[in-house]
Design an enzyme around this catalytic site. Structure first.
Site: not given
Ligand SMILES: [Zn+2]
Length: 411
Positions: A380, A175-176, A198, A80, A141, A78
């Site tokens: 994150h 995705e997030e 991922d 994002d 990520d 992903h």
């Protein structure tokens, strides 16, 4: 190894933070910019059928270089980054030959990445770590996943001696914010199975995740002047707290681990007249998941029996299911990944995901999709880091899977 690193350093310079409030796909324009950049790069390394669709999904093909019959394997990552932490103006730094000491991420703000807080750092002594400057997340990520897939495709395209079948790749937006699978065109992708790149630390392989639902319970009270309330007032907040107390006290996220499920109260909003509780419900086993939902309904009925019909009502919505159900009939794709890791000297760690992945949604959309490590840690947030050696191993694992897919029966 420098190839995957340089690619990664380039990708994290794009601000691709997603935003659940815009209602658009992709949710933010930075993702569309990144998608265009990736599509140009994929063309430049010789991939075909490179397209960015209207929703910002990038798809491309590495054509087979053999006439042997084979299934089509896909790789997905992903674009994002998490809305939880800034992904703008990321200034990555490479710590070469890590010594096991504390790493100063930011001298002015005195932000340190310490082995005392993150002991897994010590697993990477002597390796090269990409870290942040302490003010943003890193974006491993999932830009590590993208860098790994692109580098593996480039390697295969430059080394025609390695025989492989048709390979499809896709980079998804959002995705997030849980929308990465929403507009994924499984038919157009046309793979028999796929892997999301991922996961976290080196060796992780995942094909089990939670079954998940949300529940909203509304309590209707009756407000009366407190001085005249005797036997008249019904306090919706107090009824709601009695409901909360009826649920098992220890079946909460903070009291559960491994394969244990939970009820998680995420919000309370209310006053005397009306109170609303928001829950998420999680469990690995489908029957236990269904039992949890039944228990919620049962407690709503009990509440109504005690406080009067119509006092409480519940709305539940399933979010996603454990992909294991869809992977079990095709366990050879998990074994394919395990064997590829073995061949690359990567110890394989199979762990259940205490959450969801796009792969779980995709598996239920007809594309079985386990999840493979990217090598990153502490996603994150500002302490996110990724060892370059782990990214390189992920590249090798992808190449190996492509090679070995040829040995699988077709279809
Ligand atoms: Zn991710």
């Amino acid at each position: 190894m420098e190839k995957v690193l340089n690619r990664f350093l380039n990708y994290v310079s794009f601000d691709t933070q997603s935003d659940s409030k815009t209602g658009l796909t992709p949710s933010t324009p930075g993702q569309a910019t990144f998608a265009r950049k990736l599509s140009e790069e994929l063309k430049a390394i010789g991939l075909s059928e490179v397209e960015v669709d209207n929703n910002g999904y990038v798809m491309a093909t590495l054509p087979a270089n053999t006439t042997q019959e084979h299934p089509v394997v896909g790789f997905i990552a992903h674009m994002d980054t998490s809305p939880d932490f800034s992904g703008k103006n990321v200034h990555p730094r490479v710590v070469r030959s890590y010594t096991g000491e504390e790493i100063t991420l930011n001298e002015t703000e005195n932000i340190l990445l310490k082995p005392s807080e993150f002991p897994e750092l010590l697993n990477y002594k002597g390796q090269d770590l990409v870290v942040t400057d302490g003010t943003t997340l890193l974006g491993a990520d999932d830009k590590a996943g993208i860098a790994e897939i692109v580098t593996a495709m480039e390697h295969l395209s430059n080394n025609p001696k390695i025989k492989h079948g048709k390979i499809r790749i896709c980079f998804t937006p959002d995705e997030e914010i849980g929308q990465g699978a929403d507009c994924f065109d499984v038919a157009r992708f046309g793979a028999d199975f796929a892997y999301t790149m991922d996961g976290g630390e080196i060796g992780e392989l995942e094909f089990e995740n939670f079954n998940a639902a949300t529940a909203t319970i509304t309590f209707n009270g009756r407000n009366v002047h407190p001085g005249y309330a005797y036997r008249k007032m019904k306090n919706a907040m107090r009824i709601a707290t009695s409901f909360i107390a009826m649920l098992p006290r220890h079946e909460t996220p903070e009291h559960s681990k491994d394969y244990e499920g939970f009820y998680h109260l995420t919000a309370i909003n209310g006053d005397v007249e009306k109170t609303e509780l928001n829950y998420i419900i999680r469990d690995f086993k489908r029957d236990r998941f269904e039992d949890r939902k039944k228990e919620m309904v049962h407690l709503v009925n009990k509440t109504n029996a005690e406080f009067g019909e119509g006092t409480a009502s519940i709305e539940m919505k399933d979010q996603y299911y454990n992909m294991r159900e869809k992977i079990e009939p095709v366990m050879h794709i998990v074994e394919l990944a395990q064997k590829a890791m073995q061949a690359c000297d990567v110890p394989c760690k199979i762990v259940p995901i205490r959450g969801g992945t796009d792969g779980s949604r995709l598996s239920y959309m007809g594309l079985p999709t386990p999840n493979i490590f990217t090598g990153g840690h502490n996603f994150h947030g500002r302490f996110e880091f990724v060892p370059v050696q782990s990214m390189q191993k992920a590249v090798e694992v992808i190449v190996k899977i492509c090679e070995n897919t040829l040995n699988l029966p077709n279809g």
